[in-house]
Scaffold this active site. Structure first.
Site, PDB file in Angstrom:
ATOM      1  N   TYR A  88       0.832  -1.213   0.000  1.00  0.00           N
ATOM      2  CA  TYR A  88       0.000   0.000   0.000  1.00  0.00           C
ATOM      3  C   TYR A  88       0.860   1.254   0.000  1.00  0.00           C
ATOM      4  O   TYR A  88       0.693   2.140  -0.837  1.00  0.00           O
ATOM      5  CB  TYR A  88      -0.916  -0.002   1.231  1.00  0.00           C
ATOM      6  N   TYR A  92       2.554   4.761  -3.047  1.00  0.00           N
ATOM      7  CA  TYR A  92       2.582   6.208  -2.869  1.00  0.00           C
ATOM      8  C   TYR A  92       4.012   6.739  -2.816  1.00  0.00           C
ATOM      9  O   TYR A  92       4.277   7.867  -3.245  1.00  0.00           O
ATOM     10  CB  TYR A  92       1.813   6.600  -1.607  1.00  0.00           C
TER      11      TYR A  92
END
Length: 240
Positions: A88, A92
């Site tokens: 996850y 980013y």
């Protein structure tokens, strides 16, 4: 949340004995407003309190405006069936560094170009894009990586454990050598060592422009009552 909000939120965390461990990434929205992604590991019984504190500061200013309650703050729990916490946050991080392997964003823009724009945005507004939260000092980790010789003395075995872990990119080993996740900064066995910032040609101690206080700079590490120098050279920019 603004950076100042996170500071006050951190104080509230401490008062309620909440010590989240994780990572934060800042990236721009379409209008350039910083948008945060935070990944936290926290005891299950403290999760609701942590959410309440974050939501309080997210809605503190104009929290009653249309869409604020629904859009300013969103919480998701990691679902192992969909992916890992590492996966996850890695997405980013990648899209905010060079966009390598990310592909296109949801608007069809090439991730490589998006990453360049994000880098320019962060540079222009002096925005800290990445921050480790909780755990041991990243600065100490970096200074340990400057050391190339082993510490074979028994009394320095802990220092060698930390140095070896840092030199081999073993973050878990480094955290364990530094006392684990929840050890307070003052109780960490290895700390940064600071010294006066001195102009070698004149011997002048540099002072702060605003208040005249002497400027300190990182020179190495402090362990077991002694300094270990990691920065042996001073660099300066000169015209050709």
């Amino acid at each position: 949340m603004k950076l100042n909000d996170y500071f006050w939120g951190s104080l509230r965390f401490k008062r309620q004995n909440i010590a989240p461990y994780g990572f934060r990434v800042a990236e721009p929205q379409h209008d350039g407003t910083p948008h945060w992604h935070m990944l936290f590991f926290i005891e299950s019984e403290k999760l609701d309190a942590l959410k309440a504190i974050i939501r309080h500061y997210a809605l503190e200013v104009d929290g009653d405006e249309k869409g604020a309650a629904e859009n300013r703050c969103d919480f998701k729990q990691i679902d192992p069936n969909k992916g890992s916490a590492t996966g996850y946050i890695l997405k980013y991080i990648a899209k905010n560094i060079d966009g390598e392997g990310v592909g296109e964003d949801k608007f069809g823009n090439d991730s490589l170009l998006v990453a360049q724009r994000i880098d320019a945005w962060a540079s222009c507004w002096c925005i800290r894009q990445f921050q480790q939260i909780g755990g041991a000092s990243v600065s100490v980790w970096r200074e340990l990586r400057r050391l190339r010789s082993m510490f074979k003395d028994k009394k320095d075995s802990l220092l060698e454990q930390a140095r070896f872990a840092a030199d081999n990119s073993d973050w878990k080993g480094y955290i364990l050598a530094m006392g684990g996740l929840y050890t307070k900064l003052k109780d960490r066995p290895i700390k940064l060592h600071y010294d006066l910032n001195i102009v070698e040609e004149t011997g002048e101690c540099l002072q702060s422009y605003y208040d005249g206080e002497l400027i300190l700079k990182v020179k190495g590490l402090w362990f077991a009552g002694k300094a270990i120098i990691t920065r042996h050279y001073s660099w300066k920019v000169e015209k050709a």
